[in-house]
Design an enzyme around this catalytic site. Structure first.
Site, mmCIF file in Angstrom:
data_model
loop_
_atom_site.group_PDB
_atom_site.id
_atom_site.type_symbol
_atom_site.label_atom_id
_atom_site.label_comp_id
_atom_site.label_asym_id
_atom_site.label_seq_id
_atom_site.Cartn_x
_atom_site.Cartn_y
_atom_site.Cartn_z
ATOM 1 N N LYS A 153 29.374 19.091 83.306
ATOM 2 C CA LYS A 153 30.051 20.265 82.735
ATOM 3 C C LYS A 153 30.359 20.063 81.252
ATOM 4 O O LYS A 153 30.085 20.937 80.430
ATOM 5 C CB LYS A 153 31.374 20.551 83.480
ATOM 6 C CG LYS A 153 31.227 20.788 84.964
ATOM 7 C CD LYS A 153 32.565 21.141 85.617
ATOM 8 C CE LYS A 153 33.580 20.020 85.662
ATOM 9 N NZ LYS A 153 33.262 18.899 86.559
ATOM 10 N N ARG B 236 40.674 24.638 89.121
ATOM 11 C CA ARG B 236 40.318 23.650 90.140
ATOM 12 C C ARG B 236 41.030 23.913 91.457
ATOM 13 O O ARG B 236 40.849 23.144 92.409
ATOM 14 C CB ARG B 236 40.716 22.261 89.649
ATOM 15 C CG ARG B 236 39.568 21.430 89.080
ATOM 16 C CD ARG B 236 40.196 20.141 88.609
ATOM 17 N NE ARG B 236 39.329 19.021 88.497
ATOM 18 C CZ ARG B 236 38.809 18.579 87.351
ATOM 19 N NH1 ARG B 236 38.991 19.229 86.225
ATOM 20 N NH2 ARG B 236 38.102 17.471 87.333
ATOM 21 N N ARG C 82 29.046 6.072 83.431
ATOM 22 C CA ARG C 82 29.873 6.623 82.362
ATOM 23 C C ARG C 82 31.110 5.748 82.138
ATOM 24 O O ARG C 82 31.559 5.577 81.014
ATOM 25 C CB ARG C 82 30.299 8.058 82.722
ATOM 26 C CG ARG C 82 31.062 8.753 81.600
ATOM 27 C CD ARG C 82 31.286 10.219 81.888
ATOM 28 N NE ARG C 82 32.378 10.447 82.815
ATOM 29 C CZ ARG C 82 32.743 11.655 83.272
ATOM 30 N NH1 ARG C 82 32.072 12.719 82.909
ATOM 31 N NH2 ARG C 82 33.749 11.788 84.098
ATOM 32 N N ARG D 118 37.419 5.353 80.710
ATOM 33 C CA ARG D 118 38.320 6.113 81.585
ATOM 34 C C ARG D 118 38.623 5.337 82.851
ATOM 35 O O ARG D 118 37.715 4.947 83.593
ATOM 36 C CB ARG D 118 37.670 7.456 81.958
ATOM 37 C CG ARG D 118 37.718 8.471 80.862
ATOM 38 C CD ARG D 118 37.001 9.744 81.234
ATOM 39 N NE ARG D 118 37.451 10.355 82.477
ATOM 40 C CZ ARG D 118 37.077 11.569 82.878
ATOM 41 N NH1 ARG D 118 36.271 12.286 82.122
ATOM 42 N NH2 ARG D 118 37.518 12.049 84.023
ATOM 43 N N ARG E 229 38.586 11.401 93.722
ATOM 44 C CA ARG E 229 38.323 12.633 92.950
ATOM 45 C C ARG E 229 37.414 13.567 93.750
ATOM 46 O O ARG E 229 37.606 14.781 93.736
ATOM 47 C CB ARG E 229 37.717 12.272 91.587
ATOM 48 C CG ARG E 229 38.781 11.691 90.649
ATOM 49 C CD ARG E 229 38.166 10.889 89.532
ATOM 50 N NE ARG E 229 37.448 11.733 88.581
ATOM 51 C CZ ARG E 229 36.574 11.242 87.694
ATOM 52 N NH1 ARG E 229 36.311 9.956 87.656
ATOM 53 N NH2 ARG E 229 35.989 12.052 86.850
HETATM 54 P P1 AMP Z 1 37.872 15.937 84.128
HETATM 55 O O1 AMP Z 1 37.758 15.398 82.742
HETATM 56 O O2 AMP Z 1 37.603 17.407 84.216
HETATM 57 O O3 AMP Z 1 37.061 15.137 85.130
HETATM 58 O O4 AMP Z 1 39.395 15.764 84.579
HETATM 59 C C1 AMP Z 1 39.986 14.465 84.659
HETATM 60 C C2 AMP Z 1 41.260 14.543 85.474
HETATM 61 O O5 AMP Z 1 42.200 15.424 84.818
HETATM 62 C C3 AMP Z 1 41.124 15.108 86.870
HETATM 63 O O6 AMP Z 1 40.702 14.135 87.814
HETATM 64 C C4 AMP Z 1 42.546 15.585 87.127
HETATM 65 O O7 AMP Z 1 43.399 14.504 87.402
HETATM 66 C C5 AMP Z 1 42.957 16.146 85.778
HETATM 67 N N1 AMP Z 1 42.617 17.583 85.659
HETATM 68 C C6 AMP Z 1 41.712 18.138 84.810
HETATM 69 N N2 AMP Z 1 41.652 19.471 84.980
HETATM 70 C C7 AMP Z 1 42.529 19.770 85.972
HETATM 71 C C8 AMP Z 1 42.897 20.966 86.642
HETATM 72 N N3 AMP Z 1 42.341 22.139 86.321
HETATM 73 N N4 AMP Z 1 43.838 20.886 87.617
HETATM 74 C C9 AMP Z 1 44.415 19.709 87.941
HETATM 75 N N5 AMP Z 1 44.090 18.534 87.389
HETATM 76 C C10 AMP Z 1 43.149 18.554 86.400
#
Ligand code: AMP
Length: 190
Positions: free
Chosen positions: A14, A89, A128, A134, A146
């Site tokens: 994404k 989400r 990654r 991360r 996740r």
């Molecule tokens: P991402 O970079 O999109 O993989 O997000 C990393 C982490 O941020 C996720 O595993 C969640 O812990 C948190 N996070 C990101 N976006 C959301 C969301 N829309 N709702 C809840 N937690 C989020």
């Protein structure tokens, strides 16, 4: 305005695609994950609150995430549209986003989902993790958590947009440019 939700499980690509598409279509890219990580790095109140959830691969609570997303949108009053990456989400986030955009006379034009099998994603995320630094990319049990969050809370958001005839699935396996082409065909039709 053209507002796109870029959807898919962790590691689907994404963020990579959003970076290309934002320039191609002159849209503002909002990645909730990136905003959380920025806040964690700068040890803001929001960052400290979100850290324990994120580091363990859990979703951050809806109220916190929705407030943050709305503030990010409001920072860009002149935008021609947005690419939402990693948001919504949960179903309540999707409903909140609809209500928030409706107040501005706007809507989500489409959800574009990158479809990738889970075993490919685990390999991608561990790769990654070697460069991203991360914590949530480096440990297979956190990655699995996740996916569990995705499968139990996030996957149903597809139904939310399908009911509105706004769901578009795209094969997320292939070269970055081939996948951009597939997504662009959808964006051009919206
Ligand atoms: P991402 O970079 O999109 O993989 O997000 C990393 C982490 O941020 C996720 O595993 C969640 O812990 C948190 N996070 C990101 N976006 C959301 C969301 N829309 N709702 C809840 N937690 C989020």
């Amino acid at each position: 305005m053209k507002n796109i939700v870029l959807f898919g499980p962790p590691g689907a690509g994404k963020g990579t695609q959003a970076e290309v598409l934002k320039d191609k279509y002159n849209l503002v890219h909002i990645s909730t994950g990136d905003v959380f990580r920025f806040n964690m790095k700068n040890e803001t109140e929001l960052g400290l609150l979100a850290k324990s959830y994120i580091d363990n691969g859990n979703l951050v609570p809806d109220a916190v995430t929705i407030d943050m997303l709305e503030a990010e949108v409001d920072k860009n009053p002149g935008a021609q549209g947005f690419i939402f990456d990693g948001f919504p989400r949960t179903e309540s986030q999707a409903a909140a986003l609809d209500a928030f955009l409706a107040k501005k006379g706007a809507t989500i034009n489409g959800m574009i989902a990158l479809e990738v099998a889970e075993d490919i994603l685990v390999t991608r995320l561990l790769e990654r993790g070697k460069v991203s630094g991360r914590a949530d990319d480096q440990d297979e049990s956190k990655i699995r958590n996740r996916f569990n969050e995705y499968n139990t809370k996030t996957a149903i958001v597809k139904d939310y947009y399908e009911k509105q005839d706004k769901y578009y699935g795209v094969n997320g396996v292939g070269s970055i440019s081939d996948i951009t082409t597939l997504i662009s065909t959808v964006v051009d039709s919206l």
